[in-house]
Design a protein around this motif. Structure first.
Motif, PDB file in Angstrom:
ATOM      1  N   VAL A 187      55.184  49.469  49.085  1.00 19.58           N
ATOM      2  CA  VAL A 187      55.585  50.703  48.409  1.00 19.58           C
ATOM      3  C   VAL A 187      57.068  50.606  48.057  1.00 19.58           C
ATOM      4  N   VAL A 188      57.834  50.117  49.026  1.00 21.51           N
ATOM      5  CA  VAL A 188      59.285  50.055  48.880  1.00 21.51           C
ATOM      6  C   VAL A 188      59.676  48.901  47.958  1.00 21.51           C
ATOM      7  N   MET A 189      60.484  49.190  46.955  1.00 25.38           N
ATOM      8  CA  MET A 189      60.911  48.137  46.019  1.00 25.38           C
ATOM      9  C   MET A 189      62.046  47.314  46.630  1.00 25.38           C
ATOM     10  N   THR A 190      61.882  45.997  46.664  1.00 26.93           N
ATOM     11  CA  THR A 190      62.959  45.136  47.175  1.00 26.93           C
ATOM     12  C   THR A 190      63.250  44.029  46.144  1.00 26.93           C
TER      13      THR A 190
ATOM     14  N   ILE B 111      63.641  51.525  32.702  1.00 20.59           N
ATOM     15  CA  ILE B 111      63.398  50.477  33.705  1.00 20.59           C
ATOM     16  C   ILE B 111      62.358  50.985  34.697  1.00 20.59           C
ATOM     17  N   SER B 112      61.377  50.152  35.034  1.00 20.99           N
ATOM     18  CA  SER B 112      60.370  50.576  36.015  1.00 20.99           C
ATOM     19  C   SER B 112      59.585  49.362  36.505  1.00 20.99           C
ATOM     20  N   ARG B 113      59.470  49.233  37.832  1.00 20.82           N
ATOM     21  CA  ARG B 113      58.645  48.143  38.382  1.00 20.82           C
ATOM     22  C   ARG B 113      57.224  48.268  37.840  1.00 20.82           C
ATOM     23  N   SER B 114      56.646  49.445  37.992  1.00 24.67           N
ATOM     24  CA  SER B 114      55.245  49.656  37.615  1.00 24.67           C
ATOM     25  C   SER B 114      55.080  49.946  36.135  1.00 24.67           C
ATOM     26  N   GLY B 115      56.104  50.539  35.542  1.00 27.41           N
ATOM     27  CA  GLY B 115      55.981  50.994  34.151  1.00 27.41           C
ATOM     28  C   GLY B 115      55.084  52.204  34.026  1.00 27.41           C
ATOM     29  N   THR B 116      54.826  52.884  35.151  1.00 28.98           N
ATOM     30  CA  THR B 116      53.930  54.046  35.092  1.00 28.98           C
ATOM     31  C   THR B 116      54.470  55.298  35.781  1.00 28.98           C
TER      32      THR B 116
ATOM     33  N   LEU C 191      55.310  58.583  50.951  1.00 28.81           N
ATOM     34  CA  LEU C 191      55.599  57.848  49.711  1.00 28.81           C
ATOM     35  C   LEU C 191      54.390  57.095  49.204  1.00 28.81           C
ATOM     36  N   SER C 192      54.379  56.872  47.883  1.00 24.83           N
ATOM     37  CA  SER C 192      53.366  55.979  47.310  1.00 24.83           C
ATOM     38  C   SER C 192      54.100  55.017  46.369  1.00 24.83           C
ATOM     39  N   ALA C 193      53.435  53.923  46.025  1.00 26.88           N
ATOM     40  CA  ALA C 193      54.108  52.877  45.231  1.00 26.88           C
ATOM     41  C   ALA C 193      54.555  53.410  43.880  1.00 26.88           C
ATOM     42  N   VAL C 194      53.793  54.360  43.351  1.00 27.05           N
ATOM     43  CA  VAL C 194      54.178  54.958  42.062  1.00 27.05           C
ATOM     44  C   VAL C 194      54.147  56.466  42.233  1.00 27.05           C
TER      45      VAL C 194
ATOM     46  N   ALA D 194      71.107  53.034  50.553  1.00 24.12           N
ATOM     47  CA  ALA D 194      70.789  54.267  51.289  1.00 24.12           C
ATOM     48  C   ALA D 194      69.306  54.588  51.158  1.00 24.12           C
ATOM     49  N   LEU D 195      68.776  54.400  49.944  1.00 22.60           N
ATOM     50  CA  LEU D 195      67.350  54.675  49.729  1.00 22.60           C
ATOM     51  C   LEU D 195      66.471  53.746  50.568  1.00 22.60           C
ATOM     52  N   LYS D 196      66.874  52.463  50.682  1.00 27.08           N
ATOM     53  CA  LYS D 196      66.076  51.515  51.482  1.00 27.08           C
ATOM     54  C   LYS D 196      66.011  51.953  52.939  1.00 27.08           C
ATOM     55  N   ILE D 197      67.163  52.384  53.485  1.00 29.52           N
ATOM     56  CA  ILE D 197      67.197  52.808  54.888  1.00 29.52           C
ATOM     57  C   ILE D 197      66.336  54.054  55.084  1.00 29.52           C
ATOM     58  N   GLN D 198      66.417  54.973  54.120  1.00 26.31           N
ATOM     59  CA  GLN D 198      65.614  56.196  54.223  1.00 26.31           C
ATOM     60  C   GLN D 198      64.123  55.862  54.182  1.00 26.31           C
ATOM     61  N   GLU D 199      63.741  55.071  53.162  1.00 26.23           N
ATOM     62  CA  GLU D 199      62.317  54.790  52.965  1.00 26.23           C
ATOM     63  C   GLU D 199      61.728  53.977  54.113  1.00 26.23           C
ATOM     64  N   MET D 200      62.435  52.913  54.497  1.00 29.19           N
ATOM     65  CA  MET D 200      61.849  52.004  55.488  1.00 29.19           C
ATOM     66  C   MET D 200      61.988  52.524  56.900  1.00 29.19           C
TER      67      MET D 200
ATOM     68  N   THR E 217      64.563  53.871  42.892  1.00 23.97           N
ATOM     69  CA  THR E 217      65.183  52.541  42.876  1.00 23.97           C
ATOM     70  C   THR E 217      65.533  52.105  41.455  1.00 23.97           C
ATOM     71  N   SER E 218      64.643  52.387  40.539  1.00 22.69           N
ATOM     72  CA  SER E 218      64.884  51.926  39.160  1.00 22.69           C
ATOM     73  C   SER E 218      66.031  52.696  38.506  1.00 22.69           C
ATOM     74  N   TYR E 219      66.319  53.902  38.975  1.00 24.38           N
ATOM     75  CA  TYR E 219      67.507  54.623  38.488  1.00 24.38           C
ATOM     76  C   TYR E 219      68.779  53.969  39.046  1.00 24.38           C
TER      77      TYR E 219
HETATM   78  C1  F1P Z   1      60.108  53.803  41.240  1.00 23.63           C
HETATM   79  C2  F1P Z   1      59.847  54.412  42.626  1.00 23.63           C
HETATM   80  C3  F1P Z   1      60.682  53.737  43.678  1.00 23.63           C
HETATM   81  C4  F1P Z   1      60.469  54.296  45.062  1.00 23.63           C
HETATM   82  C5  F1P Z   1      59.007  54.499  45.426  1.00 23.63           C
HETATM   83  C6  F1P Z   1      58.174  54.921  44.287  1.00 23.63           C
HETATM   84  O1  F1P Z   1      59.031  53.207  40.692  1.00 23.63           O
HETATM   85  O2  F1P Z   1      60.150  55.777  42.540  1.00 23.63           O
HETATM   86  O3  F1P Z   1      62.024  53.869  43.410  1.00 23.63           O
HETATM   87  O4  F1P Z   1      61.045  53.414  45.967  1.00 23.63           O
HETATM   88  O5  F1P Z   1      58.501  53.357  45.990  1.00 23.63           O
HETATM   89  O6  F1P Z   1      58.523  54.274  43.048  1.00 23.63           O
HETATM   90  P1  F1P Z   1      59.000  52.406  39.351  1.00 23.63           P
HETATM   91  O7  F1P Z   1      59.121  53.402  38.226  1.00 23.63           O
HETATM   92  O8  F1P Z   1      60.128  51.441  39.328  1.00 23.63           O
HETATM   93  O9  F1P Z   1      57.664  51.733  39.371  1.00 23.63           O
END
Ligand code: F1P
Length: 356
Positions: free
Chosen positions: A156-159, A102-107, A350-353, A232-238, A55-57
């Motif tokens: 897990v899914v980024m919205t 760019i990253s939601r988690s930064g990890t 899938l996992s959140a990170v 497309a990624l949202k439909i696949q993941e969810m 998602t962040s890409y």
């Molecule tokens: C990005 C990511 C998401 C994906 C999945 C795991 O994470 O790969 O795109 O949907 O949930 O994490 P992040 O680097 O933005 O934290």
């Protein structure tokens, strides 16, 4: 609109709350206006490379496009893995670049490694992180940051994190031009997007519940290419459905051979695309597919009862319609999952990170 399934679902709640978060985030970013402007002025002659994973890409794709549009700064986007593996081919002269990870988690492993790779191999590439977590490894490795108070997403899914980080990028970019119309759109976008999402929620739900639809295609050009990829990624993941995305006209060059009466093709209208999209829609209708057209209300003179149409309630430009279109795509993924009896909070494999 909320029923009991929705209320207990993290993903649904995070989709619903996104516009409220934008308001708070803009307020917080406003306090750092001067610092952001200094960075913009100092590095405006460099090429800014936006990067992320998943998602962040896709956010990097749309974000870099809009950032370039608003600032005049040269930008590009790459998956973080490309930077890890091919940095020597990408970076010609380090003094000419700036990296925006760019990253939601930064990890996520690749984005953190991309930052470390750039630092290890080049002396003069400033790094401006964009993240929902100001204490993350990625942010700590960076000289500059765009972060904000953000109640952690449980899903897990980024919205909402996608649209919120995108808005933060647009906000920072807007500081360089200080254009009155853009500033006023930034102020109004949360309200407009929420109103739009609420108006069309039941319509999107109905489309998602159509049992004939099992394959999804998303078509977008310019800033909407990243939006198409993310949808497309949202439909696949969810919803674990087959989904692909393309630059709109590219679909005609091969991929359309896979279309059938079970395919829903979503087209994201752009200002430059109107006339091409009309032709494309006529073309696609001959294939017997179903079509969902998300479009600016200024072109609503083009009526076609045989397709699904969502007209924007406001007349925003291509810079702001990603914020109008994307929440509806979140809902499409969510309701498709519900209709398949899947829990969008627990996507398969899938996992959140993602780390390795
Ligand atoms: C990005 C990511 C998401 C994906 C999945 C795991 O994470 O790969 O795109 O949907 O949930 O994490 P992040 O680097 O933005 O934290």
């Amino acid at each position: 609109m909320k029923d009991s399934i929705n209320k207990n679902n993290y993903t649904y709640n995070e989709i619903s709350r996104q516009q409220d978060i934008w308001v708070k985030v803009l307020e917080s970013l406003g306090n750092e206006k001067t610092e952001f402007l200094e960075i913009l002025k100092k590095y405006r002659d460099r090429k800014w490379i936006f990067t992320g994973c998943g998602t962040s890409y896709y956010l990097a794709q749309t974000g870099s496009y809009l950032f370039g549009l608003l600032t005049g700064i040269e930008t590009s986007s790459l998956p973080s893995s490309e930077i890890i593996m091919f940095h020597k081919d990408i970076i010609k002269n380090d003094a000419q670049y700036l990296l925006v990870p760019i990253s939601r988690s930064g990890t996520s492993t690749e984005v953190v490694k991309a930052v470390q790779t750039i630092k290890a191999h080049f002396d003069d590439i400033p790094i401006l992180s964009v993240s929902c977590d100001s204490n993350s490894a990625m942010v700590k490795e960076s000289g500059y940051k765009v972060t904000f108070p953000f109640e952690k997403e449980q899903s897990v899914v980024m919205t909402g994190s996608f649209t919120t980080m995108l808005l933060s990028i647009v906000y920072v970019a807007s500081l360089l031009g200080n254009n009155e119309a853009i500033n006023s759109n930034i102020k109004n976008i949360a309200h407009a997007s929420k109103e739009h999402m609420q108006k069309y929620e039941s319509y999107i739900k109905k489309i998602a519940q159509n049992p004939e639809i099992s394959q999804f295609v998303f078509l977008g050009q310019g800033p909407f290419y990243g939006i198409a990829n993310e949808s497309a990624l949202k439909i696949q993941e969810m919803s674990l459905s087959a989904a692909n995305s393309y630059h709109a006209l590219e679909y005609r060059h091969g991929p359309m051979s896979t279309a059938s009466e079970n395919t829903l093709i979503t087209i994201f209208n752009s200002e430059n695309g109107d006339s091409y999209e009309k032709e494309l829609i006529n073309n696609l209708k001959n294939l017997g597919v179903k079509i969902l057209y998300l479009r600016r209300n200024s072109i609503s003179d083009f009526t076609d009862d045989s397709i699904y149409v969502v007209d924007t309630l406001t007349n925003y430009s291509d810079t702001f319609n990603p914020f109008i279109y994307m929440p509806l795509m979140h809902l499409l993924g969510y309701y498709k999952a519900v209709s398949k009896n899947l829990d969008s909070d627990k996507p398969k494999n899938l996992s959140a990170v993602v780390t390795f």
